[in-house]
Design an enzyme around this catalytic site. Structure first.
Site, short mmCIF file in Angstrom:
data_model
loop_
_atom_site.label_atom_id
_atom_site.label_comp_id
_atom_site.label_asym_id
_atom_site.label_seq_id
_atom_site.Cartn_x
_atom_site.Cartn_y
_atom_site.Cartn_z
N SER A 184 1.00 -1.20 0.11
CA SER A 184 -0.11 -0.05 0.00
C SER A 184 0.86 1.16 -0.06
O SER A 184 1.71 1.28 -0.86
CB SER A 184 -1.03 0.15 1.14
OG SER A 184 -1.60 0.97 1.19
N THR A 185 0.98 2.24 0.70
CA THR A 185 1.49 3.32 0.82
C THR A 185 3.04 2.88 0.77
O THR A 185 3.63 2.34 1.70
CB THR A 185 1.31 4.05 2.38
OG1 THR A 185 0.04 4.27 2.45
CG2 THR A 185 2.05 5.52 2.33
N HIS A 210 -2.56 -1.14 -3.45
CA HIS A 210 -3.72 -0.04 -3.39
C HIS A 210 -3.37 1.08 -4.05
O HIS A 210 -2.38 1.73 -3.97
CB HIS A 210 -3.97 0.50 -1.74
CG HIS A 210 -4.05 -0.68 -0.74
ND1 HIS A 210 -3.86 -0.64 0.47
CD2 HIS A 210 -4.80 -2.15 -1.22
CE1 HIS A 210 -4.12 -1.74 1.14
NE2 HIS A 210 -4.86 -2.59 0.06
N MET A 304 -0.35 1.33 5.36
CA MET A 304 -1.02 1.52 6.69
C MET A 304 -1.95 0.43 6.77
O MET A 304 -2.64 -0.06 5.75
CB MET A 304 -1.63 2.90 6.54
CG MET A 304 -2.22 3.52 7.88
SD MET A 304 -0.90 3.82 8.73
CE MET A 304 -1.76 4.43 10.29
N ASP A 307 -4.24 -4.82 6.27
CA ASP A 307 -4.77 -5.39 5.01
C ASP A 307 -3.47 -6.31 4.69
O ASP A 307 -2.36 -6.10 4.45
CB ASP A 307 -4.99 -4.59 3.78
CG ASP A 307 -5.56 -5.40 2.57
OD1 ASP A 307 -6.23 -6.42 2.88
OD2 ASP A 307 -5.41 -4.90 1.48
#
Length: 365
Positions: A184-185, A210, A304, A307
């Site tokens: 993600s991030t 993401h 973050m 997930d």
């Protein structure tokens, strides 16, 4: 190796996150500033109308987080970041239309990005997403690439790779092997760091990152240019095969399924969010744990939240080899941190070393 700054103090109890808004559009600045101001934990430190204006103001305004337009007259967001971050290593969230330049800016050190609203998205949805990204950025590690022209995508595409090409795996690794990766991030660059160190004949890979709608195809095309294996955005029914990495399409859940004729394919379908996301790393990893009967590897990278953590644990319980990115190299040590805490991770490594850990494991199987 990327340079990593200390964590910011913004977002801690009792301290508002001071945000500087940089955008050449008066309307965009107004929407962003008024929208972010609705959050009681955010205050607007000031604004700039272009990159030159921002360079002159950033030291005085001393923001905790900056929102930055990618395409501006005079100096692009990417060029601005290259000058800004060595002197002011603050977290930057990009606000971009559907433009490939966002990935150059992420490579230059931006933490994350949000797609600017168009006819398919309301201002309210844009502000809600941007507000969430600002909160995440306030706790992120800022990473900068070394000032080396070899790290330019344009140079890398036209010259030899920056790293020695790894030898083919050949018959040492069976074809029936699937690798799942979730991020993600900070994951766009972390995933690139892994893939560019892998050989052309890597076992089939499935990747969930993401990302806003419209960007996953461009991201997959960028990886395909810079890496040795074939990389593309997945389509429903695509076969998982050696030498191919499939990236989950934005706003669809990608899962691994057994094919009626043998082998494995991906399902890319609309559906409910899983662990708060669509596509979801957990959705991918759970499907691998439940459906894959050959050998498999699960890799969880910077991001973050949580997930992918439970899905990775289920993969490990089904016999998968699992790797987690370590805290020191993560932009946000959320997803891999939770995965490690619940016992889902067998080995932790920096994003620069994950590929080596993976290749060593593959060569022993």
């Amino acid at each position: 190796m990327a340079l990593v700054s200390k964590f910011t103090k913004a977002g801690q109890a009792g301290k508002k996150i001071r945000v500087m808004v940089v955008d050449d559009s008066l309307l965009a600045r107004k929407v962003i500033m008024e929208g972010l101001s609705q959050d009681p934990e955010i205050e607007i430190a000031g604004y700039a109308i272009n990159a030159i204006d921002a360079k002159n103001k950033v030291a005085r305004l001393n923001p905790d987080v900056m929102t930055l337009d990618v395409q501006m007259p005079g100096m692009t967001g990417m060029d601005f970041l290259k000058q800004l971050l060595p002197e002011h290593p603050l977290p930057v969230v990009l606000c971009s239309s559907l433009n490939l330049g966002v990935f150059d800016a992420l490579h230059a050190g931006a933490v994350d990005f949000v797609r600017k609203p168009d006819t398919s998205q309301s201002n309210e949805a844009f502000i809600a997403t941007l507000t969430q990204k600002v909160h995440i950025a306030a706790r992120a590690r800022v990473q900068q690439q070394p000032r080396d022209p070899r790290y330019s995508e344009r140079v890398a595409a036209a010259t030899q790779p920056t790293t020695v090409a790894p030898p083919p795996l050949g018959a040492a690794v069976p074809d029936r092997f699937i690798i799942g990766l979730g991020a993600s991030t900070g994951g766009t660059e972390a995933t690139l760091e892994v893939l560019k160190r892998l050989p052309e004949d890597i076992p089939g890979m499935v990747i969930t990152q993401h990302m806003p709608t419209g960007f996953t195809k461009m991201y997959a095309e960028r990886l395909d240019r810079l890496c040795k294996m074939e990389v593309r955005e997945a389509k429903d029914g695509d076969e998982i095969r050696r030498g191919l990495a499939l990236v989950a399409p934005a706003d669809l859940q990608m899962r691994v399924m057994r094919s009626p004729m043998g082998g494995y394919r991906v399902s890319c379908q609309p559906g409910e969010k899983v662990s708060g996301h669509r596509p979801s790393v957990d959705a991918l990893f759970f499907s691998m744990a439940q459906n894959v009967q050959c050998k498999m590897v699960g890799i969880i990278m910077t991001g973050m939240g949580a997930d992918g953590a439970k899905g990775l644990l289920e993969m490990r319980q089904k016999g998968a080899y699992t790797i987690g990115q370590d805290k020191e190299s993560c932009v946000v040590y959320g997803m891999p941190g939770v995965a490690n805490d619940i016992g889902a991770v067998m080995v932790q490594a920096s994003c620069q070393e994950v590929a080596n850990v993976l290749l060593r494991h593959l060569k022993t199987k």
